[in-house]
Design an enzyme around this catalytic site. Structure first.
Site, short mmCIF file in Angstrom:
data_model
loop_
_atom_site.label_atom_id
_atom_site.label_comp_id
_atom_site.label_asym_id
_atom_site.label_seq_id
_atom_site.Cartn_x
_atom_site.Cartn_y
_atom_site.Cartn_z
CG PHE A 140 -1.89 1.22 1.09
CD1 PHE A 140 -3.05 1.14 0.33
CD2 PHE A 140 -1.57 2.46 1.66
CE1 PHE A 140 -3.89 2.24 0.17
CE2 PHE A 140 -2.41 3.56 1.50
CZ PHE A 140 -3.57 3.44 0.75
CG ASP A 225 5.48 4.06 1.94
OD1 ASP A 225 5.36 4.77 2.96
OD2 ASP A 225 4.58 3.94 1.08
CE LYS A 255 -1.51 6.93 6.58
NZ LYS A 255 -1.12 5.78 5.79
C1 LIG Z 1 -1.25 5.90 4.28
C2 LIG Z 1 -0.09 5.45 3.48
C3 LIG Z 1 0.31 6.12 2.29
C4 LIG Z 1 -0.50 7.24 1.68
O1 LIG Z 1 -0.65 8.34 2.50
P1 LIG Z 1 -1.86 9.37 2.22
O2 LIG Z 1 -1.56 10.51 3.15
O3 LIG Z 1 -3.13 8.66 2.52
O4 LIG Z 1 -1.76 9.76 0.79
C5 LIG Z 1 1.46 5.69 1.65
N1 LIG Z 1 2.17 4.65 2.12
C6 LIG Z 1 1.82 3.98 3.23
C7 LIG Z 1 2.66 2.86 3.71
C8 LIG Z 1 0.67 4.35 3.94
O5 LIG Z 1 0.30 3.65 5.01
#
Ligand SMILES: *Cc1c(COP(=O)(O)O)cnc(C)c1O
Length: 401
Positions: A140, A225, A255
């Site tokens: 994700f 990520d 986040k």
């Molecule tokens: C939530 C998330 C994203 C995307 O972040 P948004 O602020 O929702 O665009 C990307 N990578 C990971 C691992 C995430 O958990």
């Protein structure tokens, strides 16, 4: 207005791109939220780990309101007196050299992709239009058209093609697969150190070390990520730190970077890599704005001064030990690092959603991921006593439903 009225409004006038639990939150503090009818709940999702510092943290709130009264946005056509200070703080915290600020996690992932491709062409010398980026199944990384193009979750892609070429898919946790997938056109490998949305999947020990070695040997960028796993969630500042000697070439964060007040994300890396961007190559009207910088800067101070990574490690272990004592009639597997825990359910359990709905009734808000995993990820400011309170409810759900 009551809960039902708010839900009706949202359903009528808002697109139905989510299936939320039917709780309408109207206020929050720390680990607690309160709905429109005055019922209190404990938050065990933390907005997908965006509120690691707890809801409405007073110090971040003060940074936000103080800055909002002075200066909120200049755009990057001009400079502002917050960006440099924040950049230095973030880069030093990450032990990197340079950062590029964006807003959402997906934008930071897009930024990392652009940086990796340009680095591939200008530094590594990949032939024009040939750059490849390797990604993992079950990943994700966000919801833009490029990013969903390399998702394996059918629903994320269905109806949104055609997709951006240049991505290669391998199994998660399989270093041999990475070795076979790398060729002279490979610019980067993007990986989540723990797959969060994928179901709190933790690769075998040594995987990231192998990944790093393969990337170094083949002049491929190792991009982590850490949008969800970073900033204390897993019991370390970053989840890659659970393996000794590992240090990605590029970090993607978001986040909790703002403690949930405001969308703030960033890519943090070296001068060699982020140096590929020249004026005009990339940008964002709101990226690096002074309000975002003030908020994120304080969110990072809170994270370090309140020792939230350490809290997550200690309390995560405490909660995990308690969860191990629950009757296994529905539990297939318990996985976790720090306060980032997944309870994978057996087929007999008939999905995680009904457990989350039961927990909601009991005053605990958790969200299923991947149909059969209950994710437990409270704000890291949670106390032992609050964990005990939550545990009683989780136990009740898993033993009596
Ligand atoms: C939530 C998330 C994203 C995307 O972040 P948004 O602020 O929702 O665009 C990307 N990578 C990971 C691992 C995430 O958990």
């Amino acid at each position: 207005m009551d809960t039902k009225a708010y839900i009706d409004l949202e359903n009528e006038f808002g697109a139905h791109n989510y299936h939320p639990l039917d709780v309408v939150i109207a206020s929050a503090k720390g680990v607690w939220v309160e709905d429109a009818d005055g019922k209190k709940y404990m938050d065990f999702l933390s907005a997908y780990s965006a509120v690691n510092q707890g809801h409405c943290h007073p110090r971040i709130l003060e940074a936000l309101t103080g800055q909002a009264q002075k200066l909120t946005l200049t755009s990057r056509a001009f400079r502002n007196d917050r960006l440099g200070l924040f950049a230095k703080q973030l880069v030093e915290l990450c032990e990197m050299e340079m950062m590029l600020p964006m807003n959402t996690g997906a934008e930071a992932v897009e930024t990392a992709i652009k940086a990796a491709r340009k680095w591939g062409y200008k530094v590594k010398g990949i032939a024009e239009e040939k750059a490849e980026i390797i990604v993992c199944k079950n990943n994700f990384h966000g919801r833009t058209t490029t990013i969903v193009g390399f998702a394996t979750e059918d629903q994320y892609r269905d109806g949104f093609g055609p997709f951006t070429p240049g991505f290669k898919m391998i199994d998660y946790g399989d270093a041999k697969a990475l070795e076979s997938a790398i060729n002279e056109n490979t610019a980067a490998f993007i990986v989540e150190p723990i797959q969060g949305e994928g179901g709190i999947l933790i690769p075998d020990d040594g995987y990231l070390q192998e990944v790093q070695k393969l990337c170094k040997e083949n002049n491929v960028l190792f991009i982590a990520d850490e949008v969800q796993t970073g900033l204390g969630r897993t019991g370390k500042l970053f989840a890659y730190m659970h393996e000794e000697g590992v240090k990605p070439d590029m970090l993607i964060i978001g986040k909790a970077l703002s403690g949930g007040f405001y969308p703030v994300s960033a890519v943090v890396s070296s001068k060699e890599i982020l140096g590929v961007f020249n004026p005009g190559d990339h940008g964002s009207t709101f990226g690096g704005n002074p309000l975002a910088c003030a908020v994120a800067s304080e969110a990072l101070h809170v994270l370090t001064e309140e020792e939230l990574p350490k809290r997550s490690a200690e309390l995560g272990q405490y909660l995990m030990e308690k969860l191990e004592t629950i009757d296994k009639k529905y539990i297939k597997e318990l996985r976790g690092r720090g306060l980032f825990i997944g309870i994978e359910l057996k087929d007999e359990a008939r999905g995680a959603r009904r457990f989350c709905e039961f927990l909601q009734e009991e005053g605990l808000l958790a969200k299923e991921t991947h149909d059969n995993v209950i994710r437990l990820a409270p704000p890291l400011v949670i106390t032992k006593k609050e964990i005990d309170w939550a545990f009683e409810r989780i136990k009740k759900a898993l033993e009596t439903l």
